[in-house]
Design an enzyme around this catalytic site. Structure first.
Site, mmCIF file in Angstrom:
data_model
loop_
_atom_site.group_PDB
_atom_site.id
_atom_site.type_symbol
_atom_site.label_atom_id
_atom_site.label_comp_id
_atom_site.label_asym_id
_atom_site.label_seq_id
_atom_site.Cartn_x
_atom_site.Cartn_y
_atom_site.Cartn_z
ATOM 1 N N ASP B 420 -26.846 -72.490 -16.159
ATOM 2 C CA ASP B 420 -26.731 -73.868 -15.754
ATOM 3 C C ASP B 420 -27.001 -74.705 -17.004
ATOM 4 O O ASP B 420 -27.514 -74.200 -17.994
ATOM 5 C CB ASP B 420 -27.788 -74.118 -14.675
ATOM 6 C CG ASP B 420 -27.876 -75.557 -14.286
ATOM 7 O OD1 ASP B 420 -26.825 -76.181 -14.178
ATOM 8 O OD2 ASP B 420 -28.986 -76.051 -14.088
ATOM 9 N N GLU B 540 -31.472 -94.105 -16.560
ATOM 10 C CA GLU B 540 -31.955 -95.433 -16.245
ATOM 11 C C GLU B 540 -33.369 -95.625 -16.786
ATOM 12 O O GLU B 540 -33.709 -96.661 -17.339
ATOM 13 C CB GLU B 540 -31.936 -95.620 -14.726
ATOM 14 C CG GLU B 540 -31.889 -97.040 -14.297
ATOM 15 C CD GLU B 540 -31.441 -97.151 -12.846
ATOM 16 O OE1 GLU B 540 -32.247 -96.792 -11.970
ATOM 17 O OE2 GLU B 540 -30.301 -97.560 -12.606
ATOM 18 N N ARG B 822 -17.953 -79.547 -14.206
ATOM 19 C CA ARG B 822 -17.654 -80.144 -12.900
ATOM 20 C C ARG B 822 -17.559 -79.077 -11.810
ATOM 21 O O ARG B 822 -16.705 -79.158 -10.947
ATOM 22 C CB ARG B 822 -16.336 -80.921 -12.969
ATOM 23 C CG ARG B 822 -16.474 -82.253 -13.660
ATOM 24 C CD ARG B 822 -16.629 -83.368 -12.643
ATOM 25 N NE ARG B 822 -16.925 -84.627 -13.298
ATOM 26 C CZ ARG B 822 -18.117 -85.198 -13.293
ATOM 27 N NH1 ARG B 822 -19.139 -84.638 -12.682
ATOM 28 N NH2 ARG B 822 -18.312 -86.342 -13.883
ATOM 29 N N LYS B 828 -20.022 -72.051 -8.714
ATOM 30 C CA LYS B 828 -20.905 -71.302 -9.615
ATOM 31 C C LYS B 828 -21.086 -69.882 -9.089
ATOM 32 O O LYS B 828 -20.998 -68.906 -9.837
ATOM 33 C CB LYS B 828 -22.274 -71.987 -9.697
ATOM 34 C CG LYS B 828 -22.289 -73.234 -10.545
ATOM 35 C CD LYS B 828 -23.713 -73.758 -10.705
ATOM 36 C CE LYS B 828 -23.734 -74.989 -11.582
ATOM 37 N NZ LYS B 828 -25.074 -75.478 -11.836
#
Lengths: 349, 1175
Positions: B420, B540, B822, B828
């Site tokens: 990952d 953010e 994506r 996966k």
């Protein structure tokens, strides 16, 4: 409260300090054991080691082999196979009938001593093709009955030789029932050669396995007679023939100790053996042999041991030599990196 | 407490304007029907006619007190070998048995008992964990009208519970109200989906009033809803309250195992308890995995079973023949009185029943203790993994953990790693690194990629030995900037210097957008006096930190306003500004932008927007494109440097324009129906136009510590690394560069979808791309050429279809690195399965989030990162480490060791049992095939348990062919595992052959020596006990010497176990011989009286031992001399300390040890050097 709770603040990182004490306890403790770093010796088979190991083996083995071979050669052995010779001519084709008949079984044999035999001379009988190690046979005995008078009726493991006329047999079982019953009498120059039958069994057997207060009962009084009978007035611990017989042999050909002659025999002595050829080996074509043998420190005549030692020792010597030659002719420098796999197959670099 | 004050009575319902509270719409009709039958009487769990729902007790145990025995026994006898031994144990009670029952039953009881004890212990741990959970306390409304503490297990359906801040919800609840007026609460669902961001939940308007303890005395209501199901994101139901019916949707449902955050308290009604709750419905047992070695071991067992059958058949046949022809003449056996088993009249029955005996007698060919020994060894190996201090992460305080011990040796055989990205390769921490404002780039600190590139350039000049400096400087770099999320350096902007810039107004606007356009909540860290931010995404958070550092500190959020403290102003005094929030248009993956509309203190309405560059660029006004060209250029630069970019824009709004739009927007918001979403989106779209581009931000997705080095080492070890990420292609490629999975000069094969509508056309196009890629690789002549395959999720969906997947795989395995972007969690798992089944090699999947669970469970080995994200991945994994970099040690050191240990151990096990078991067979031929054993029952019993088990276990636990340092220095040695050099049939059969040879040597040496002659000077001949004991002594010595030759690493433990095993045999003989003859039988006093005084006994032992080990000794000496393996050479180098004396050679070999790696930074450097040399 607010400061003690972990939170995901900007950057998504939790406050690390609050939970620190708990976390520290998770830290594995350092020890050489847990880190697999214990001091260790890591011997490797260097040519020197290989050659010395092989040499050492041959240096140790060859003398042992020689000594053992000499010891074995010292042993003098007289073997007399008598089972055919002791059958009268008329019965040669029907030996079983003979052995089961009431004819006299006495038989005379003459043995010639070839080499000087030092006392004690051990007398053995050797049976052949007799499966004393058969599972049915091996199990057919009652050790508790042999040892203690009180459990004389413990015959459950002895079938089919457990009861005679509803009375427990002592000693019960197939082994005891088939006790060897040939007898040998030796004479040298018409003089009786005494055969000492004491001490032919293991002392531990006499002391601990066969009771001093256990006497044969109902033995061989069934319809089918097996082998020898026992004197009911002598306790089992003194019935050494039985004790020896009860030690079941490992292989279908076996020797068992009959007695000892406590007298030196000279070369060319003629020993006359008067034997009672009672035991039936004719049903299964078994040989019977009478063996007189001296012993060395090694035991009986056993050339194999010495030869095996010499063979292995010689083989090691040969290996040591060939490895030496190989190392000399085609040496590989130890730790030579050119032998590493990535150096051996070109193309990688 | 500060937090609570800030947020008290904060109304945020219009802050989250439309994205969160979408009605599920579909409910209603089906309630009461099948699948929707649940009825909950709120606050009256004692109602009589209420259906008895499951209690809130959870139990994850496999067994309970009563079921343990039968169930665990069933599990145990599921194994064929155990079943066979059970059959033997039962048969041993009959007269057919060649052994006493105890010698058959005891080892089985031991083996099964041990496995059951392990099972029981694990279950006990689960039980304790359950008990801890079940006995947690929660406030429950009681009949007296107050709230009293109750344990979780006593919570019933219909109870009203009060959950306080940072507590877990005890069951699935319907949210009634919270301390916020509008019934909002924040929930952390880390345990459910691995996401760390907070999710807002909102109560129904009707129940908002129930926000005091006293209000519940008369609270009654009926919830009718769906039956328990595992879907986490749906809920259908309604609430009848005060005569009205209200629809309930998932936003009112608080799920068990999620946590209340940033909210003082909530009230809720229990809907689903215990195993009915969604999270429990979701829990699946991870599939049990078995290692390759163990699977192969099964085949060996089958082979041995066949051998067993064959020799049993031979033996039965022999027995039948003997019974038929010999038995009648064996008068001493009393054939006429024989029972059926020995009766010469029925040789067939005898033969058949003897088959049972023989199967038991030769059972020693199948090592009963193998399973239990392996189990014990693996647990100990796993303990070493858990205890490895070098896999302990000081920062998070988490050690590596082997969660299952079944797969240790599989770690040594890995061929492909599927990883990952976020949270695994990267930290999921964003550092604000650069920005472009008004067409001017700011930010001088280099990104990791730039740094790596710079270092490579430096390395170009020098030779390979400079790897060290590279590593060293990398380490230096690892020291983080003191502020998390902020790695920006530029004096033009820092410390208020921006005021002097010509574009100061733009810069200010830029910072305002950063400080205002977000949905984060500030938190005052009372120790430092700084504000930290609870943000939805780390991007953010880093923006807010950046704004703060640049002097725009966002410090307070009220229900309608955002307060920003400006530190550097023209006047020099900090001023606080308030921005009234008018609307928030949330960020979604579809919109790819976020907008706030605020009114500043001057009354000016501003629309502030940030979003993906392509989206923003489409929405610029004509004037707004002033900086477009420069910004685009900067964005490209940032992208190449592996940074994540966002564009910022704003727009000034007229009052009237806003009012008109807002009316429209409110209308859309209050509308009910299917097109509400579309209307809202249209409304938002109308406003987010004619923007003015201010600038762009570049944020670095920080790589985890040591990731490039680890990848480099793994590549050197010959492992392939596939990255499967949910990120977009550009980001994935960026990270690929940062990790050195991609490099300049590597040929990238990008497979993308054409975008055509026709499915068939798309497929054909993809197939063509794949074929072209394969063609390209075939035609490549340069041995150093490397290819990279990059494919995105949509394309992958086609490529994974049955007719194309093998072709795709064929291309993928040819490429040095593969990046799939994506991809969905399902994909996966599918990719993992494809690699696993397609290549037949061992795969390892590593990931940290809930989206990796499928992949982790699918792969041969699943590794979870036990880091910041939730526990889902870890729970599903077989091993967990806290950092990706520990994978290197886990594989290269522990995997390599465990593989060799287990392989050697199993080989030796078969060897020893063959060597022992066959002697029984040979002997039987000498007993008329009667099934008599040459050994005493007790010898056989001890053989596997005491006399030969400990040395082989110490081999399995402690053996090290080379030290851990060498493993790490020469990752190439790892290749011995994937190539399976130590457990191939050649080696297995070699060991079996060795066992056969050994059995022959021992048996015949003993037989011939102890045949008929006296074995002592006192004239006694050997009987069964003497022969058996001597033979057994030879076996004990030979087997233990053999293992000493097998080992290459002797600590005191090996010395003790090997020496101890041999000593134990003599000690046993002494003790056994000293016991009453009733127990010891013919073995009574055997050593003291019969054997020890006989020289022939010792001579036989020596002879047999040497003769048995001689062939193996010659073999390994020969092999080391002519075909040395890598570890042999390295052992020798280490032994002669050549590495110290000849350091140049050592370094050279280390660098040469690399496989033909094409990825990793070493490969990158090599490629550069090649390039350099060729010019």
């Amino acid at each position: 409260m607010s400061s003690s709770t972990p939170s995901s603040s900007a950057g998504g990182v939790g406050s690390a300090d609050s939970a620190a004490p708990r976390r520290n306890s998770k830290r594995p403790k350092y020890s050489k054991f847990t880190q697999q770093e214990l001091p260790a010796c890591k011997p490797i088979l260097t040519p020197r080691w290989v050659i010395s190991a092989f040499m050492l083996v041959s240096i140790v083995f060859i003398p042992i082999g020689v000594v053992s071979l000499f010891a074995s050669r010292d042993v003098v052995e007289i073997i007399d196979r008598y089972e055919t010779a002791c059958v009268p001519d008329g019965y040669k084709n029907d030996k079983v009938t003979f052995i089961q008949s009431n004819l006299t079984k006495q038989c005379n044999r003459t043995l010639t001593v070839k080499k000087r035999m030092k006392k004690p001379i051990y007398v053995y009988y050797q049976l052949d093709n007799f499966y004393q190690n058969h599972r049915r046979y091996v199990k057919s005995r009652s050790d508790s009955q042999l040892k203690e008078n009180s459990s004389w009726d413990d015959v459950s493991s002895c079938k089919p030789e457990d009861m005679s006329k509803d009375q427990p047999i002592v000693p019960c079982g197939l082994i005891a029932w088939s006790l060897f019953n040939d007898t040998y009498n030796f004479s040298l120059n018409d003089q009786q050669l005494a055969v000492n039958k004491k001490g032919i069994s293991w002392k531990s057997d006499r002391d601990s396995k066969f009771g001093k207060d256990v006497f044969p009962k109902n033995f061989q009084n069934g319809s089918l007679k097996g082998g020898a009978t026992l004197n009911p007035s002598i306790p089992l611990s003194e019935q050494e023939d039985l004790i020896v017989w009860m030690r079941t042999a490992a292989l279908p050909t076996f020797r068992k100790l009959y007695g000892k002659i406590e007298q030196d025999l000279q070369p060319n002595d003629q020993i006359h053996v008067t034997l009672d050829n009672n035991y039936n080996t004719y049903s299964f074509n078994g040989k019977k042999k009478l063996v007189l043998s001296t012993t060395s420190w090694l035991g009986g005549k056993n050339d194999f041991l010495g030869i095996a030692y010499l063979t292995v020792g010689g083989l090691c010597f040969f290996l040591a030599l060939s490895f030496t030659v190989v190392y000399l002719v085609k040496p590989r420098r130890l730790g030579d990196p050119s032998y590493l796999s990535w150096n051996r197959n070109p193309g990688g670099h | 407490m500060a937090r609570g004050r800030i947020r008290a009575k904060l109304r945020k319902s219009h802050l989250y304007s439309f994205c969160l509270f979408r009605s599920s719409g579909s409910g209603g009709q089906s309630i009461g029907g099948p699948g929707f039958s649940r009825t909950v009487y709120c606050n009256e769990p004692q109602v009589l006619n209420q259906k008895p729902y499951r209690s809130n007790i959870i139990s994850t145990t496999k067994y309970n007190f009563f079921s343990f025995l039968p169930k665990a026994l069933y599990e145990q006898f599921h194994r064929v070998a155990n079943l066979y031994f059970l059959g033997c144990a039962i048969a041993s009670l009959t007269p057919l048995s060649p052994f006493s029952p105890v010698s058959m039953i005891a080892p089985l009881a031991f083996v099964v008992g041990l496995s059951m004890a392990k099972e029981g212990l694990e279950d006990w741990r689960r039980f304790m964990q359950d008990r801890e959970v079940n006995s947690r306390k929660v406030h429950v409304h009681n009949e007296e009208g107050g709230f009293g503490k109750k344990t979780w297990e006593d919570v019933r359906v219909g109870d009203v519970v009060k959950v306080e801040k940072d507590q877990f919800f005890p069951a699935d609840l319907l949210l009634l109200s919270s301390n916020y007026e509008d019934g909002i609460c924040y929930v952390e669902t880390m345990n459910l989906d691995g996401e760390t961001n907070l999710k807002a939940k909102k109560a129904l308007e009707a129940t908002l009033g129930l926000d005091e303890d006293d209000n519940f005395n008369n609270f009654k209501g009926i919830i009718k809803c769906e039956d328990p199901n595992p879907s986490l994101y749906t809920f259908v139901g309604n609430l009848e309250y005060e005569g009205k019916v209200y629809a309930i949707d998932p936003t009112q449902i608080l799920l068990r195992d999620s946590k209340l955050r940033n909210t003082e308290f909530v009230y809720g009604v229990v809907i689903f308890t215990g195993h009915d709750s969604k999270v429990m419905q979701n829990s699946t047992r991870s599939p049990s995995k078995r290692s390759r070695v163990e699977k192969k071991m099964d085949y060996i067992i089958y082979v041995l079973f066949s051998v067993l059958l064959v020799i049993s058949l031979i033996s039965s046949f022999g027995f039948a023949v003997e019974i038929k022809y010999s038995m009648p003449v064996w008068w001493f056996m009393r054939p006429q009185d024989a029972d059926e088993y020995y009766s010469p009249k029925k040789p067939v029955i005898s033969g058949l029943s003897h088959m049972v005996t023989a199967l038991m007698l030769y059972g020693y060919l199948i090592p009963i203790s193998l399973y239990v020994s392996i189990e014990v060894v693996k647990v100990l190996q796993a303990t070493f993994i858990n205890q490895d201090i070098q896999m302990y992460d000081e920062d998070t305080g988490i050690p590596a953990q082997a969660r299952t011990s079944n797969l240790n040796e599989e770690l040594g055989q890995v061929d492909t790693i599927l990883s990952d990205k976020t949270g695994t390769l990267t930290c999921n921490q964003m550092d604000f690194l650069k920005c472009s404002i008004a067409g001017i780039p700011y930010g001088v600190s280099p990104s990791e990629v730039e740094l790596a590139a710079a270092q490579q350039m430096a390395n170009d000049q020098e030779d390979q030995g400079e790897l060290k400096t590279l590593v060293a400087s990398k380490k230096e770099k690892a020291h983080k900037s003191p502020i998390k999320g902020f790695n920006f350096e530029d004096n033009r902007l820092m410390n208020g210097n921006w005021l002097k810039e010509p574009t100061a107004a733009r810069i200010m606007l830029f910072c305002q957008i950063l400080a205002v356009c977000h949905t984060a909540i500030p938190e005052l860290n009372e120790e430092t006096g700084n504000y930290t931010y609870e943000a939805e995404s780390p991007d953010e958070g880093s923006f807010l930190v950046a704004a703060r550092e640049l002097g725009f500190e966002f410090f307070q959020r009220t229900q309608s306003s955002v307060f920003v403290r400006e530190k550097y102003t023209a006047s020099g005094k900090p001023i606080e500004r308030e921005y009234k929030i008018l609307n928030v248009l949330e960020f979604t993956s579809k919109r790819k932008r976020m907008t706030v509309i605020v009114r500043d203190e001057e009354g000016q309405i501003l629309l502030l927007c940030k979003g993906a560059d392509s989206i923003i660029f489409d929405r610029l006004s004509k004037d707004g494109k002033l900086y477009l060209e420069d910004t685009t250029r900067h964005l490209n630069d940032y992208g190449e440097a592996g940074l994540r970019t966002l564009a910022l824009a704003y727009r000034k709004l007229e009052e009237s324009e806003y009012t008109a739009w807002n009316n429209e927007f409110q209308k859309a918001k209050t509308s009910i129906g299917a097109d509400r979403d579309a209307m809202l989106e249209n409304a938002a779209d109308m406003m987010e136009r004619d923007l003015f581009l201010v600038g762009a931000t570049a944020v670095e997705d920080k790589l985890q510590k040591g990731v490039p080095q680890c990848i480099d080492k793994l590549a050197q070890a010959g492992l392939k690394l596939w990255v499967l990420t949910g990120d977009k292609m550009e980001t994935a490629i960026n990270i690929g560069f940062a990790c050195s999975l991609l490099r300049q000069g590597m040929k990238q094969i990008c497979i993308t979808e054409s975008g055509s509508e026709d499915k068939q056309e798309v497929k054909e196009d993809i197939l063509k791309q794949i074929t072209n890629g394969l063609e390209m690789i075939k035609q490549e002549n340069d041995p150093h050429a490397a290819f990279a395959l990059i494919i995105d999720g949509k394309t992958l969906a086609y490529a994974l279809e049955d007719d194309m997947k093998l072709k795709f795989l064929g291309l993928a395995v040819e490429c040095a690195s593969v990046i799939c972007c994506r991809v969905s969690p399902k994909q996966k798992a599918l990719v993992t399965r494809l690699v696993k089944q397609g290549t037949g090699k061992t795969t390892l999947a590593i990931g940290d989030g809930a989206n990796d669970v499928g992949m982790i469970q699918e792969a041969d080995i699943g590794v979870g990162i036990s880091g910041v994200e939730g526990m889902q991945a870890v729970m599903a994994s077989d091993f967990s480490v806290s950092q990706f970099r520990f994978l290197e040690r886990l594989l290269v050191v522990h995997g390599h060791w465990c593989y060799k240990r287990i392989a050697q151990m199993i080989c030796y096990f078969f060897y020893k049992n063959i060597a022992f078991g066959l002697t029984l067979f040979y002997f039987e031929a000498f007993t008329g095939f009667s099934g008599q054993s040459v050994y005493d029952d007790w010898y056989m019993l001890l053989f596997n348990v005491v006399l030969t088990s400990l040395p082989v276990m110490s081999l399995g636990v402690f053996e090290q062919d080379v030290s851990s340092e060498v493993c790490l220095e020469f990752p190439a040695v790892y290749q011995q595992g994937p190539r399976n050099l130590f457990f191939d049939w050649y080696r297995i059969l070699g060991w079996m052959g060795n066992g056969l040879l050994c059995s022959l040597i021992i048996f015949f040496i003993n037989i011939i020596i102890l045949y008929d002659q006296a074995f002592r000077a006192e004239g006694q001949t050997a009987d069964l006990a003497v022969l058996g004991t001597t033979m057994f002594t030879c076996i004990v010595w030979s087997l233990n010497c053999q293992i000493a030759l097998t080992m290459s690493h002797f600590t005191w433990i090996q010395h003790v176990t090997i020496g101890g095993s041999i000593a134990a045999w003599y000690i046993f003989l002494l003790i056994y011989g000293a016991l009453s003859p009733r127990i010891s039988g013919d073995a009574y006093q055997i050593l003291v009286e019969a054997l020890a005084p006989a020289p022939i006994y010792w001579q036989t032992t020596l002879l047999a031992t040497i003769a048995c080990t001689l062939p193996y000794m010659a073999h390994i000496a020969y092999q080391r001399c002519f075909e040395p393996e890598d570890h042999h050479i390295i052992q020798e180098i280490k032994y002669y300390r050549k590495d110290v004396e000849d350091q140049h050679m050592w370094t050279r070999e280390r660098s040469k040890a690399r496989q033909k790696t094409k990825i990793g930074f070493t490969a990158r450097v090599d490629a550069k050097i090649r390039l350099h040399k060729s010019h």
